[in-house]
Motif scaffolding. Structure first.
Motif, short mmCIF file in Angstrom:
data_model
loop_
_atom_site.label_atom_id
_atom_site.label_comp_id
_atom_site.label_asym_id
_atom_site.label_seq_id
_atom_site.Cartn_x
_atom_site.Cartn_y
_atom_site.Cartn_z
N VAL A 81 29.21 31.32 39.95
CA VAL A 81 29.20 32.71 39.47
C VAL A 81 30.61 33.05 39.02
O VAL A 81 31.59 32.54 39.55
CB VAL A 81 28.75 33.69 40.57
CG1 VAL A 81 27.26 33.54 40.85
CG2 VAL A 81 29.55 33.53 41.84
N ARG A 82 30.68 33.91 38.01
CA ARG A 82 31.97 34.34 37.47
C ARG A 82 31.93 35.85 37.25
O ARG A 82 30.87 36.42 36.99
CB ARG A 82 32.27 33.63 36.16
CG ARG A 82 32.31 32.14 36.32
CD ARG A 82 33.48 31.49 35.64
NE ARG A 82 33.59 30.09 36.03
CZ ARG A 82 34.37 29.65 37.01
NH1 ARG A 82 35.10 30.48 37.70
NH2 ARG A 82 34.40 28.37 37.29
N ALA A 83 33.10 36.47 37.36
CA ALA A 83 33.23 37.91 37.17
C ALA A 83 33.93 38.20 35.86
O ALA A 83 35.05 37.74 35.64
CB ALA A 83 34.02 38.54 38.32
N VAL A 84 33.27 38.94 34.99
CA VAL A 84 33.90 39.46 33.78
C VAL A 84 34.54 40.78 34.21
O VAL A 84 33.93 41.83 34.14
CB VAL A 84 32.89 39.63 32.63
CG1 VAL A 84 33.56 40.24 31.41
CG2 VAL A 84 32.25 38.29 32.29
N MET A 85 35.77 40.67 34.72
CA MET A 85 36.51 41.82 35.23
C MET A 85 37.14 42.52 34.03
O MET A 85 38.09 42.03 33.44
CB MET A 85 37.53 41.37 36.26
CG MET A 85 36.88 40.65 37.43
SD MET A 85 38.05 40.03 38.64
CE MET A 85 38.24 41.49 39.65
N LEU A 86 36.56 43.66 33.67
CA LEU A 86 36.89 44.34 32.42
C LEU A 86 37.42 45.74 32.70
O LEU A 86 36.76 46.54 33.37
CB LEU A 86 35.64 44.40 31.55
CG LEU A 86 35.80 44.86 30.12
CD1 LEU A 86 36.73 43.94 29.33
CD2 LEU A 86 34.43 44.91 29.44
#
Length: 157
Positions: free
Chosen positions: A7-12
């Motif tokens: 899993v990856r986080a698109v921290m925007l």
């Protein structure tokens, strides 16, 4: 071949900047920028894994995890191992912060890690660096302009 769900986080940020981390493959010296996150542990949910990985890699406890927005499957060699990784990317709206990688318990990850950086779409496009996924600028631009997709988008290698 090691099958690895991740899993990856698109921290925007509200200003359209995305947090990426850079790692270097030990044998080849190949460097790549990618979204924070990592592999699911046995019996762990995607959200629990994402929260754990983000805490380990950035020192931040996530308040909320947004929708699943992107997916990709990628086979690659890292540290003499062949990995077939299926990645799910979740949108995580967040204010910019200074990441702290020193909370990561993995000695291997600490050795491979190089740096964090908050990137804009234009900076990604203008860079000669390698990003995962390779078309990150296009997908990030679409996300910023159109919002989260109704179904996860395959973002390719």
């Amino acid at each position: 071949m090691i099958e690895r769900p991740a899993v990856r986080a698109v921290m925007l940020t509200p200003t359209g900047r995305m947090l990426l981390m850079q790692a270097q493959e030990p044998a080849s010296g190949f460097r790549v920028w990618f979204a924070p996150g990592g592999g699911l542990e046995a019996g762990e949910s995607a959200e629990a894994s994402l929260r754990r990985e983000i805490l380990e890699e950035t020192g931040v406890e996530l308040k909320a995890v947004g929708p699943l927005i992107w997916r990709r499957r990628h086979t690659f060699q890292w540290n003499s191992k062949m990995l077939s990784q299926r990645e799910d990317f979740y949108l995580v709206p967040i204010d910019a912060f200074e990441p702290d990688f020193t909370t990561n318990p993995s000695e291997t990850e600490l050795m491979d890690f190089r740096q964090f950086k908050w990137w804009s779409v234009d900076e990604i496009r203008a860079s000669g660096d390698v990003f995962a996924p390779r078309l990150l600028a296009e997908h990030l631009e679409s996300l910023i302009e159109q919002g989260p997709p109704s179904e996860p988008v395959d973002v390719g290698v």
